[in-house]
Each structure stands twice: as structure tokens, then as C-alpha cells.
Design an enzyme around this catalytic site. Sequence first.
Site, PDB file in Angstrom:
ATOM      1  N   ASP A  67      94.904   9.281  75.384  1.00 34.00           N
ATOM      2  CA  ASP A  67      95.691   8.205  75.978  1.00 34.00           C
ATOM      3  C   ASP A  67      95.209   7.832  77.375  1.00 34.00           C
ATOM      4  O   ASP A  67      94.389   8.538  77.965  1.00 34.00           O
ATOM      5  CB  ASP A  67      97.188   8.596  76.007  1.00 34.00           C
ATOM      6  N   ASN A 136     109.905  16.358  76.096  1.00 37.17           N
ATOM      7  CA  ASN A 136     110.739  15.621  75.137  1.00 37.17           C
ATOM      8  C   ASN A 136     110.102  15.558  73.746  1.00 37.17           C
ATOM      9  O   ASN A 136     110.594  14.860  72.872  1.00 37.17           O
ATOM     10  CB  ASN A 136     111.031  14.203  75.650  1.00 37.17           C
ATOM     11  N   GLU A 143     106.320   8.563  72.351  1.00 37.83           N
ATOM     12  CA  GLU A 143     107.615   9.027  72.847  1.00 37.83           C
ATOM     13  C   GLU A 143     108.650   9.047  71.727  1.00 37.83           C
ATOM     14  O   GLU A 143     108.533   8.295  70.755  1.00 37.83           O
ATOM     15  CB  GLU A 143     108.106   8.069  73.949  1.00 37.83           C
TER      16      GLU A 143
HETATM   17  C1  GLP Z   1     101.444  13.664  79.448  1.00 40.61           C
HETATM   18  C2  GLP Z   1     100.358  13.235  78.436  1.00 40.61           C
HETATM   19  C3  GLP Z   1     100.346  14.129  77.209  1.00 40.61           C
HETATM   20  C4  GLP Z   1     100.485  15.565  77.677  1.00 40.61           C
HETATM   21  C5  GLP Z   1     101.870  15.780  78.201  1.00 40.61           C
HETATM   22  C6  GLP Z   1     102.166  17.179  78.727  1.00 40.61           C
HETATM   23  O1  GLP Z   1     102.322  12.659  79.770  1.00 40.61           O
HETATM   24  N1  GLP Z   1     100.392  11.875  78.016  1.00 40.61           N
HETATM   25  O2  GLP Z   1      99.179  13.899  76.455  1.00 40.61           O
HETATM   26  O3  GLP Z   1     100.271  16.440  76.597  1.00 40.61           O
HETATM   27  O4  GLP Z   1     102.258  14.762  79.115  1.00 40.61           O
HETATM   28  O5  GLP Z   1     101.715  17.369  80.016  1.00 40.61           O
HETATM   29  P1  GLP Z   1     101.660  18.781  80.725  1.00 40.61           P
HETATM   30  O6  GLP Z   1     100.532  19.527  80.074  1.00 40.61           O
HETATM   31  O7  GLP Z   1     101.368  18.476  82.152  1.00 40.61           O
HETATM   32  O8  GLP Z   1     102.967  19.447  80.507  1.00 40.61           O
END
Ligand code: GLP
Length: 245
Positions: A67, A136, A143
Site C-alpha cells: 500500500d 482493528n 479497513e
Molecule cells: C499500517 C499499514 C499496514 C500495517 C499496519 C500495522 O497502517 N497500512 O500494512 O500492517 O498499519 O502497523 P504496525 O506494524 O506499525 O502495527
Amino acid sequence: MNVRILKDEQAVARAVAARVIKTLTARPATVLGLPTGRTPVALYARLVAAHAAGRVDFSQASTFNLDEFLGLPGDHPASYRAFMETHLFGHVNLSPRRIHFLNGAARDPVAECARYEAAIRRAGGIDLLLLGIGTNGHIGFNEPAAGLVADSHPARLAAGTRRSNAELFDGRVQAVPRRALSMGVGTILRSRAIVLVATGAGKADVIKATVEGLVTTRVPASLLQLHGAVDLVVDEAAAAGLRRR
Ligand code: GLP
């Protein structure tokens, strides 16, 4: 889902790095799918160290990131592309033409997503997709919702997701884009093998829902229960809610 519980974040990073190295050694032209976020930082550090020690070669590999923020060009310091340069791409011998990213600055975001899907298909599909998870239950930027988009698409970010990404924007939530481009849950589920990585107590509830809950678009990661080759690699803190341990 094959659940593997390890002691801590470093043990998780070590195990997932070993999986990537083993995969690339067996098949140098592997197509990898890659996440951003705090979770994969330790993993990328291990891959960079392994590459420096001559233990892994990325020269034939291809990568597709999950993404990117909409509206940010890849050279913006808060972009996921810049994150990947800092933590992995800038330190290993990936061929620049085999690094693939959704272009957040594309004039036509829908066409950009179609281009990305076509590029994944042309590469032969994703062999090994590494995934993080939002608190979430989001995967990529899919989402929780009443319905999910299968293919790569422009997505709207949940308020909590924008808050947890604020760190990239010097802590300013208002500066976090409201929209992003993301692989869809179909893009994700078409990957031949998936490794979902989660660490820390903050992920315990969502990991329980992902593994033991109903398959529901309200917890997008629960759709991974429908895939036959998913390994969940978690530390003890993130596994704390699981029934069978
Ligand atoms: C972000 C990304 C995800 C990622 C997630 C968890 O918003 N778009 O691809 O897996 O949140 O992030 P973290 O590893 O910092 O908890």
C-alpha cells in the site's frame, strides 16, 4: 492457519527472516509482497544484515508493496516508498526495475491500481506475501467494513489508522492522508503463501479475532482463514488471547 508463537519481537523477526532467506535461496526469482509499519522493521534489519554477510541475494527477486498513501509521491519522506528505501531497498541488491509500488501521486488512482494488478499478474503472481495487521484487523489498507474490495483500489483510512501512522508525519495526525492505495483482499488471498506477523500486547485482541473469530469483513484479517497456506508468526504478548497455545 498455522500459528507459531515465539518469545519476543526479535525471535519473530529471526524466524520470518529465515523464511525469506530460505525462499530466496530455493528460488532466487521469488516474487515477494511486502508490508510497512513498525512490525517489519526488525525483520528488514535482519535481512539487511544477512545480505551484508553474503547470506541472501535479492538480485533476481521482485517485490510488490501492499500500500501507499494517496497524494504522496514516492520521494516524500513520509511515503511508504521512502520507508522501504530506508529500511530495506537502500541496503540490498534488489534490481530497481523489479521493485514495484503503488504510485500515490498517480493522476488517475483507479488506473494506477489496475496497472498494479496487471504488473502482479505479469510477474506471475506473488509467491510469498508478508503481512502486518492493524489493531482493528486491517491488512494493507483494507479497513473493517460491510464489504471489501477484492482488487487493488483507492481506500479510505479509519481514524485510528491515521493516528497510528502519525509518527511518519512528525506526530501530526492532521497531516496523514485520508486516503491510500492498497492491494485488495483478493490480491492478498491470491498470493501463494502468506506470513502474517504481529508482535506486542496491543495486537492480542485482534490476533484472537483473526485466528479464532468468525470470518468477517469487520475483521479483514479473518479472511486469511480461507487461505490454505497462511503462517501466523507472533510473539507471546500478541498470542496472549489465543485459546490453544
Ligand atoms: C499500517 C499499514 C499496514 C500495517 C499496519 C500495522 O497502517 N497500512 O500494512 O500492517 O498499519 O502497523 P504496525 O506494524 O506499525 O502495527
